[in-house]
Design an enzyme around this catalytic site. Structure first.
Site, PDB file in Angstrom:
ATOM      1  CG  PHE A   5      54.790 -36.142  -8.997  1.00  0.00           C
ATOM      2  CD1 PHE A   5      55.110 -34.918  -9.558  1.00  0.00           C
ATOM      3  CD2 PHE A   5      54.855 -37.278  -9.796  1.00  0.00           C
ATOM      4  CE1 PHE A   5      55.476 -34.810 -10.888  1.00  0.00           C
ATOM      5  CE2 PHE A   5      55.216 -37.188 -11.129  1.00  0.00           C
ATOM      6  CZ  PHE A   5      55.539 -35.954 -11.678  1.00  0.00           C
ATOM      7  CB  CYS A  65      51.046 -21.729  -2.697  1.00  0.00           C
ATOM      8  SG  CYS A  65      52.043 -20.908  -3.963  1.00  0.00           S
ATOM      9  CB  CYS A 124      48.853 -18.150  -9.962  1.00  0.00           C
ATOM     10  SG  CYS A 124      50.554 -18.017  -9.384  1.00  0.00           S
ATOM     11  CB  CYS A 126      46.450 -21.717  -8.887  1.00  0.00           C
ATOM     12  SG  CYS A 126      47.145 -23.087  -7.906  1.00  0.00           S
ATOM     13  CG  ASP A 127      46.269 -26.550 -12.803  1.00  0.00           C
ATOM     14  OD1 ASP A 127      47.176 -26.444 -11.967  1.00  0.00           O
ATOM     15  OD2 ASP A 127      46.449 -26.982 -13.960  1.00  0.00           O
ATOM     16  CB  THR A 128      47.817 -27.225  -7.728  1.00  0.00           C
ATOM     17  OG1 THR A 128      48.452 -27.328  -8.992  1.00  0.00           O
ATOM     18  CG2 THR A 128      48.291 -28.361  -6.832  1.00  0.00           C
ATOM     19  CD  GLU A 156      57.228 -29.866 -10.974  1.00  0.00           C
ATOM     20  OE1 GLU A 156      57.344 -30.413 -12.071  1.00  0.00           O
ATOM     21  OE2 GLU A 156      56.157 -29.878 -10.309  1.00  0.00           O
ATOM     22  CG  HIS A 170      50.243 -34.048 -16.263  1.00  0.00           C
ATOM     23  ND1 HIS A 170      51.141 -33.142 -16.806  1.00  0.00           N
ATOM     24  CD2 HIS A 170      49.496 -33.331 -15.373  1.00  0.00           C
ATOM     25  CE1 HIS A 170      50.949 -31.953 -16.255  1.00  0.00           C
ATOM     26  NE2 HIS A 170      49.971 -32.044 -15.397  1.00  0.00           N
TER      27      HIS A 170
HETATM   28  S1  SF4 Z   1      50.235 -21.787  -9.689  1.00  0.00           S
HETATM   29 FE1  SF4 Z   1      49.297 -22.239  -7.698  1.00  0.00          FE
HETATM   30  S2  SF4 Z   1      50.819 -23.508  -6.616  1.00  0.00           S
HETATM   31 FE2  SF4 Z   1      51.897 -22.483  -8.333  1.00  0.00          FE
HETATM   32  S3  SF4 Z   1      52.742 -20.584  -7.458  1.00  0.00           S
HETATM   33 FE3  SF4 Z   1      50.724 -20.063  -8.298  1.00  0.00          FE
HETATM   34  S4  SF4 Z   1      49.265 -20.296  -6.581  1.00  0.00           S
HETATM   35 FE4  SF4 Z   1      51.182 -21.351  -6.007  1.00  0.00          FE
END
Ligand code: SF4
Length: 204
Positions: free
Chosen positions: A27, A33, A37, A40-42, A96, A198
């Site tokens: 990965f 970004c 969102c 968003c968990d990243t 992705e 995961h």
């Molecule tokens: S979930 Fe997070 S990384 Fe994915 S598009 Fe939305 S803000 Fe961007």
């Protein structure tokens, strides 16, 4: 001189989601970004500058030749130079993306598009010329007609459709969402359930 990409992290694991779930993959998480969102968990904000050769060398330290470019939104940075470097090295390339930026899809083996236009304002259109997998994050409030065949919100017909229960962080709500997603797939068999395996397995 090679240009530098802002890399959040490079790690080796199993693809946890979607049609390629269970596949060993490297990965490459690119930073940044264009969307915000609510679920968003990243953490994709931290960035290390790396050239294409440095990214390829880091990936090649792992045995799999399946690379997943993810983010953040990888299309903000992913260009022909980086993709071509991985193609020359024999990689199967999966991307992705939220789909709101064009991608050189001829250089990509598998485009997973996870639209977020239901969750963000303004609702940015999808700008992809090919979608191998449409992965919808499902929280039971989705307007699924947006993804129906012939929908004006889809620039191309996706080859595969996966429905992924949204992780709200609330186990009770997650269980209800998953049950609803299962019911939706059974009633609409064009859709396949995608679990975040995961997380279930507690691996990266
Ligand atoms: S979930 Fe997070 S990384 Fe994915 S598009 Fe939305 S803000 Fe961007």
């Amino acid at each position: 001189m090679q240009s530098a990409y802002r890399v959040n992290e490079i790690f080796y694991s199993l693809q946890g989601e979607g049609c390629h779930a269970g596949t060993p993959a490297v990965f490459v998480r690119l930073s940044g970004c264009n969307l915000r969102c609510p679920f968003c968990d990243t953490d994709h904000s931290a960035a290390t500058p790396m050239t294409a050769d440095e990214i390829l060398a880091a990936a090649a330290a792992h045995p799999a030749r399946h690379v997943v470019f993810t983010g953040g939104e990888p299309a903000l940075q992913l260009d022909e130079a980086l993709l071509s470097a991985f193609r020359r090295a024999g990689y199967y390339i999966q991307v992705e993306t939220n789909g709101t930026f064009p991608l050189p899809v001829a250089l990509i083996d598998w485009v997973t598009c996870s639209p977020k236009f239901e969750f963000t304002e303004p609702r940015l259109p999808l700008r992809l010329e090919r979608i191998d997998e449409l992965k919808v994050v499902y929280d039971t409030t989705n307007r699924m007609e947006l993804y129906a065949p012939g929908s004006p919100h889809l620039p191309v017909a996706p080859a595969h459709h996966t429905l992924q229960p949204c992780d709200t962080g609330d186990p009770t709500r997650n269980a209800a969402i998953t049950s609803a997603a299962i019911a939706y797939c059974l009633a609409h068999p064009r859709w396949r359930l995608s679990l975040q395996t995961h997380k279930l397995l507690a691996i990266p």
